[in-house]
Write a protein that holds these residues in place. Structure first.
Motif, PDB file in Angstrom:
ATOM      1  N   LEU A  26      73.430  29.848   2.506  1.00  0.00           N
ATOM      2  CA  LEU A  26      72.589  30.699   1.671  1.00  0.00           C
ATOM      3  C   LEU A  26      71.451  31.304   2.488  1.00  0.00           C
ATOM      4  O   LEU A  26      71.074  32.474   2.280  1.00  0.00           O
ATOM      5  CB  LEU A  26      72.023  29.895   0.500  1.00  0.00           C
ATOM      6  N   LEU A  27      70.911  30.526   3.415  1.00  0.00           N
ATOM      7  CA  LEU A  27      69.860  31.058   4.280  1.00  0.00           C
ATOM      8  C   LEU A  27      70.391  32.165   5.191  1.00  0.00           C
ATOM      9  O   LEU A  27      69.719  33.176   5.401  1.00  0.00           O
ATOM     10  CB  LEU A  27      69.259  29.922   5.124  1.00  0.00           C
ATOM     11  N   VAL A  28      71.587  31.966   5.732  1.00  0.00           N
ATOM     12  CA  VAL A  28      72.197  33.011   6.558  1.00  0.00           C
ATOM     13  C   VAL A  28      72.410  34.279   5.732  1.00  0.00           C
ATOM     14  O   VAL A  28      72.142  35.394   6.195  1.00  0.00           O
ATOM     15  CB  VAL A  28      73.526  32.539   7.163  1.00  0.00           C
ATOM     16  N   GLU A  29      72.902  34.108   4.503  1.00  0.00           N
ATOM     17  CA  GLU A  29      73.120  35.265   3.628  1.00  0.00           C
ATOM     18  C   GLU A  29      71.805  35.987   3.343  1.00  0.00           C
ATOM     19  O   GLU A  29      71.750  37.219   3.350  1.00  0.00           O
ATOM     20  CB  GLU A  29      73.760  34.802   2.319  1.00  0.00           C
ATOM     21  N   ALA A  30      70.733  35.218   3.115  1.00  0.00           N
ATOM     22  CA  ALA A  30      69.428  35.828   2.846  1.00  0.00           C
ATOM     23  C   ALA A  30      68.948  36.631   4.056  1.00  0.00           C
ATOM     24  O   ALA A  30      68.420  37.741   3.911  1.00  0.00           O
ATOM     25  CB  ALA A  30      68.412  34.747   2.479  1.00  0.00           C
ATOM     26  N   CYS A  31      69.133  36.072   5.247  1.00  0.00           N
ATOM     27  CA  CYS A  31      68.748  36.790   6.469  1.00  0.00           C
ATOM     28  C   CYS A  31      69.576  38.059   6.634  1.00  0.00           C
ATOM     29  O   CYS A  31      69.047  39.120   7.010  1.00  0.00           O
ATOM     30  CB  CYS A  31      68.920  35.876   7.685  1.00  0.00           C
ATOM     31  N   PHE A  32      70.870  37.954   6.366  1.00  0.00           N
ATOM     32  CA  PHE A  32      71.747  39.120   6.471  1.00  0.00           C
ATOM     33  C   PHE A  32      71.313  40.222   5.511  1.00  0.00           C
ATOM     34  O   PHE A  32      71.231  41.395   5.888  1.00  0.00           O
ATOM     35  CB  PHE A  32      73.191  38.700   6.187  1.00  0.00           C
ATOM     36  N   ALA A  36      69.949  43.927   6.629  1.00  0.00           N
ATOM     37  CA  ALA A  36      70.738  45.096   6.227  1.00  0.00           C
ATOM     38  C   ALA A  36      70.169  45.787   4.999  1.00  0.00           C
ATOM     39  O   ALA A  36      70.807  46.705   4.461  1.00  0.00           O
ATOM     40  CB  ALA A  36      72.187  44.679   5.959  1.00  0.00           C
ATOM     41  N   ALA A  37      68.976  45.399   4.549  1.00  0.00           N
ATOM     42  CA  ALA A  37      68.389  45.947   3.325  1.00  0.00           C
ATOM     43  C   ALA A  37      68.292  47.471   3.326  1.00  0.00           C
ATOM     44  O   ALA A  37      68.589  48.112   2.302  1.00  0.00           O
ATOM     45  CB  ALA A  37      67.012  45.332   3.080  1.00  0.00           C
ATOM     46  N   ALA A  66      73.203  43.422  11.657  1.00  0.00           N
ATOM     47  CA  ALA A  66      72.981  42.309  10.732  1.00  0.00           C
ATOM     48  C   ALA A  66      74.216  41.411  10.651  1.00  0.00           C
ATOM     49  O   ALA A  66      74.112  40.180  10.672  1.00  0.00           O
ATOM     50  CB  ALA A  66      72.623  42.854   9.345  1.00  0.00           C
ATOM     51  N   PHE A  67      75.394  42.024  10.564  1.00  0.00           N
ATOM     52  CA  PHE A  67      76.639  41.258  10.507  1.00  0.00           C
ATOM     53  C   PHE A  67      76.873  40.517  11.820  1.00  0.00           C
ATOM     54  O   PHE A  67      77.319  39.365  11.832  1.00  0.00           O
ATOM     55  CB  PHE A  67      77.803  42.197  10.212  1.00  0.00           C
TER      56      PHE A  67
END
Length: 228
Positions: A26-32, A36-37, A66-67
């Protein structure tokens, strides 16, 4: 309240480890999503119309780095919940190499996408429209390889491009795996929304890392000098 001496650490239990893994991803997803925002905000403002293909390509520029950072962070996963510094170190390390291959791929994809969308209307021969579709698929598969290579190795841009093309044929199972997750991603965008795909970004990054393992292992063995 403190844990008694000799008592088992609850974080080492099955539930604790499972919770830690979920929290880590979940932290990785949040950073991604944060990295990429700009891309997602831009696409949110665009209508799903073929005329916006160049603008979609422009919006997608931040997604590549980001990916890449997400893949690098996942590949270096440990039990320590230090995702934030790991992610941004990977981002800073990979961003230039990734953009050297990602931006040209998006530019070419935009040209091919316009050809596919307006070829029939503009009177372009059907053969060239079909050829554009084929080249678009090959380009997507090449970009998937190039992103992985740029994320894990410090090669020149032209070497990344050559290796990405070479491994399309040299590792057909990797290519087939990349085709499968790109097809799933396209289906998600078509039948749901861009945001659903964005929220699943960490799962696609993890799949890409696992899928490309034989390719990265071969590159490391054949093209990376052993450390002294």
């Amino acid at each position: 309240m403190t844990r008694e001496a000799g008592a088992p650490d609850p974080r080492r239990g099955i539930l604790g480890r499972a919770t830690g893994v979920v929290y880590w991803y979940l932290l990785v997803e949040a950073c991604f999503l944060l990295a990429a925002a700009p891309a997602f905000i831009g696409m949110l403002l665009l209508e799903r119309d073929a005329s916006n293909v160049p603008l979609y390509a422009l919006c997608l520029i931040p997604v590549g780095p980001a990916f890449s950072a997400a893949m690098s962070t996942i590949a270096a996963r440990s039990d320590e919940l230090t995702v934030w510094p790991q992610f941004w170190k990977a981002y800073a390390r990979n961003v230039v190499d990734v953009l050297w291959v990602w931006v040209p791929a998006l530019a070419l994809a935009a040209v091919l996408g316009i050809t596919v969308a307006y070829g029939a209307t503009a009177g372009v021969d059907g053969f060239f429209v079909v050829a554009a579709v084929v080249f678009l698929v090959i380009l997507a598969l090449w970009a998937a390889n190039a992103l992985v290579i740029a994320s894990f190795f410090s090669f020149r841009a032209r070497d990344i491009a050559r290796l990405a093309l070479y491994y399309l044929a040299a590792r057909p199972l990797v290519t087939l795996g990349a085709f499968s997750y790109l097809l799933i991603a396209a289906a998600i965008v078509t039948f749901t929304s861009d945001w659903v795909l964005a929220l699943l970004g960490v799962f696609f990054a993890a799949f890409a890392v696992v899928n490309a393992k034989s390719m990265t292992t071969d590159i490391r063995a054949r093209f990376v000098a052993p450390e002294a």
